[in-house]
Scaffold this motif. Sequence first.
Motif, PDB file in Angstrom:
ATOM      1  N   VAL A   1      50.482  79.543  56.119  1.00 50.80           N
ATOM      2  CA  VAL A   1      51.811  78.934  56.109  1.00 50.80           C
ATOM      3  C   VAL A   1      52.826  80.007  55.748  1.00 50.80           C
ATOM      4  N   MET A   2      53.842  80.179  56.592  1.00 54.42           N
ATOM      5  CA  MET A   2      54.901  81.138  56.293  1.00 54.42           C
ATOM      6  C   MET A   2      55.776  80.585  55.174  1.00 54.42           C
ATOM      7  N   GLN A   3      56.086  81.432  54.200  1.00 53.29           N
ATOM      8  CA  GLN A   3      56.941  81.032  53.085  1.00 53.29           C
ATOM      9  C   GLN A   3      58.272  81.779  53.230  1.00 53.29           C
ATOM     10  N   PRO A   4      59.326  81.099  53.700  1.00 54.51           N
ATOM     11  CA  PRO A   4      60.577  81.785  54.064  1.00 54.51           C
ATOM     12  C   PRO A   4      61.581  81.967  52.927  1.00 54.51           C
ATOM     13  N   PHE A   5      61.140  82.013  51.669  1.00 56.16           N
ATOM     14  CA  PHE A   5      62.063  82.057  50.538  1.00 56.16           C
ATOM     15  C   PHE A   5      62.948  83.290  50.508  1.00 56.16           C
ATOM     16  N   PHE A   6      62.602  84.333  51.254  1.00 58.01           N
ATOM     17  CA  PHE A   6      63.356  85.576  51.203  1.00 58.01           C
ATOM     18  C   PHE A   6      64.197  85.798  52.459  1.00 58.01           C
ATOM     19  N   ARG A   7      64.171  84.859  53.393  1.00 53.29           N
ATOM     20  CA  ARG A   7      64.842  85.038  54.682  1.00 53.29           C
ATOM     21  C   ARG A   7      66.351  85.195  54.566  1.00 53.29           C
ATOM     22  N   ASN A   8      67.005  84.367  53.768  1.00 56.67           N
ATOM     23  CA  ASN A   8      68.470  84.394  53.658  1.00 56.67           C
ATOM     24  C   ASN A   8      68.947  84.772  52.262  1.00 56.67           C
ATOM     25  N   THR A   9      68.181  85.561  51.556  1.00 54.51           N
ATOM     26  CA  THR A   9      68.528  85.943  50.197  1.00 54.51           C
ATOM     27  C   THR A   9      69.637  86.986  50.190  1.00 54.51           C
TER      28      THR A   9
ATOM     29  N   TYR B   1      60.710  90.737  40.208  1.00 47.54           N
ATOM     30  CA  TYR B   1      59.415  90.198  40.636  1.00 47.54           C
ATOM     31  C   TYR B   1      59.201  88.789  40.094  1.00 47.54           C
ATOM     32  N   ALA B   2      59.692  88.521  38.888  1.00 43.62           N
ATOM     33  CA  ALA B   2      59.574  87.166  38.341  1.00 43.62           C
ATOM     34  C   ALA B   2      60.351  86.173  39.209  1.00 43.62           C
ATOM     35  N   GLU B   3      61.542  86.565  39.649  1.00 41.85           N
ATOM     36  CA  GLU B   3      62.337  85.695  40.527  1.00 41.85           C
ATOM     37  C   GLU B   3      61.620  85.441  41.850  1.00 41.85           C
ATOM     38  N   MET B   4      61.049  86.493  42.434  1.00 40.49           N
ATOM     39  CA  MET B   4      60.336  86.342  43.699  1.00 40.49           C
ATOM     40  C   MET B   4      59.089  85.478  43.534  1.00 40.49           C
ATOM     41  N   ALA B   5      58.392  85.638  42.415  1.00 39.24           N
ATOM     42  CA  ALA B   5      57.195  84.836  42.167  1.00 39.24           C
ATOM     43  C   ALA B   5      57.548  83.354  42.042  1.00 39.24           C
ATOM     44  N   MET B   6      58.648  83.051  41.353  1.00 41.65           N
ATOM     45  CA  MET B   6      59.067  81.646  41.229  1.00 41.65           C
ATOM     46  C   MET B   6      59.463  81.078  42.587  1.00 41.65           C
TER      47      MET B   6
ATOM     48  N   LEU C   1      58.409  82.061  45.546  1.00 43.01           N
ATOM     49  CA  LEU C   1      57.198  81.898  46.344  1.00 43.01           C
ATOM     50  C   LEU C   1      56.435  80.646  45.921  1.00 43.01           C
ATOM     51  N   TRP C   2      56.264  80.451  44.621  1.00 47.46           N
ATOM     52  CA  TRP C   2      55.552  79.275  44.121  1.00 47.46           C
ATOM     53  C   TRP C   2      56.260  77.992  44.567  1.00 47.46           C
ATOM     54  N   ASN C   3      57.577  77.941  44.399  1.00 42.25           N
ATOM     55  CA  ASN C   3      58.329  76.753  44.817  1.00 42.25           C
ATOM     56  C   ASN C   3      58.181  76.524  46.317  1.00 42.25           C
ATOM     57  N   ASN C   4      58.215  77.584  47.127  1.00 38.00           N
ATOM     58  CA  ASN C   4      58.044  77.462  48.572  1.00 38.00           C
ATOM     59  C   ASN C   4      56.682  76.866  48.920  1.00 38.00           C
ATOM     60  N   MET C   5      55.651  77.259  48.208  1.00 38.44           N
ATOM     61  CA  MET C   5      54.304  76.760  48.508  1.00 38.44           C
ATOM     62  C   MET C   5      54.176  75.269  48.227  1.00 38.44           C
ATOM     63  N   LEU C   6      55.014  74.728  47.346  1.00 40.91           N
ATOM     64  CA  LEU C   6      54.979  73.298  47.041  1.00 40.91           C
ATOM     65  C   LEU C   6      55.868  72.472  47.961  1.00 40.91           C
ATOM     66  N   GLU C   7      56.793  73.116  48.672  1.00 38.23           N
ATOM     67  CA  GLU C   7      57.713  72.394  49.559  1.00 38.23           C
ATOM     68  C   GLU C   7      57.046  72.126  50.907  1.00 38.23           C
ATOM     69  N   PRO C   8      57.288  70.937  51.486  1.00 37.42           N
ATOM     70  CA  PRO C   8      56.687  70.627  52.789  1.00 37.42           C
ATOM     71  C   PRO C   8      57.167  71.571  53.880  1.00 37.42           C
ATOM     72  N   VAL C   9      56.325  71.808  54.865  1.00 38.14           N
ATOM     73  CA  VAL C   9      56.701  72.622  56.021  1.00 38.14           C
ATOM     74  C   VAL C   9      57.875  71.935  56.708  1.00 38.14           C
TER      75      VAL C   9
ATOM     76  N   TYR D   1      66.109  80.853  50.803  1.00 38.54           N
ATOM     77  CA  TYR D   1      66.895  81.807  50.037  1.00 38.54           C
ATOM     78  C   TYR D   1      66.426  81.793  48.580  1.00 38.54           C
ATOM     79  N   ASN D   2      66.852  82.774  47.823  1.00 40.33           N
ATOM     80  CA  ASN D   2      66.595  82.821  46.390  1.00 40.33           C
ATOM     81  C   ASN D   2      67.931  83.065  45.712  1.00 40.33           C
ATOM     82  N   ASN D   3      68.254  82.264  44.709  1.00 40.87           N
ATOM     83  CA  ASN D   3      69.580  82.387  44.111  1.00 40.87           C
ATOM     84  C   ASN D   3      69.634  83.296  42.879  1.00 40.87           C
ATOM     85  N   PHE D   4      68.533  83.919  42.477  1.00 36.68           N
ATOM     86  CA  PHE D   4      68.511  84.909  41.395  1.00 36.68           C
ATOM     87  C   PHE D   4      69.215  84.430  40.125  1.00 36.68           C
ATOM     88  N   THR D   5      68.897  83.266  39.655  1.00 35.04           N
ATOM     89  CA  THR D   5      69.531  82.767  38.434  1.00 35.04           C
ATOM     90  C   THR D   5      68.744  83.109  37.187  1.00 35.04           C
ATOM     91  N   HIS D   6      67.514  83.545  37.324  1.00 40.21           N
ATOM     92  CA  HIS D   6      66.641  83.874  36.187  1.00 40.21           C
ATOM     93  C   HIS D   6      66.555  82.679  35.248  1.00 40.21           C
TER      94      HIS D   6
END
Length: 127
Positions: free
Chosen positions: A11-19, A46-51, A53-61, A67-72
Amino acid sequence: RYEQRDDFAVVMQPFFRNTLLPLDSTSRPDMSFFAADCFHFSVRGYAEMAMALWNNMLEPVGEKQTYNNFTHDRSKLRCPNPEKPFLSTRRNSGFGNSDGNLKKTESSVPYWAVIVTAVAGVLVGSL
């Protein structure tokens, strides 16, 4: 190629596509997300990217955040819920047949067209 398998999924995880580049309070790039070389991520990055990625894996296709909003902010980390206590795949997101008889789809673009387009792009770009 793996759509017919019950024990494996890709499954492609697009969390970084529009960051966008994270900014600090002065609207300059927030360097705390980057290592000393200004290219690789720092521990915070890396902590932001890991979060994300994890959130993307739980979201339905089909409903994955691109995107990632880098709020830490650790509160944005999602947890599996009792209704869906698993990672989302095409099949369990409702995109696959439940009986496992998925048809293989052919690409609408022939492989050679991609090669010709890439070569033409390089030639035009070099001119």
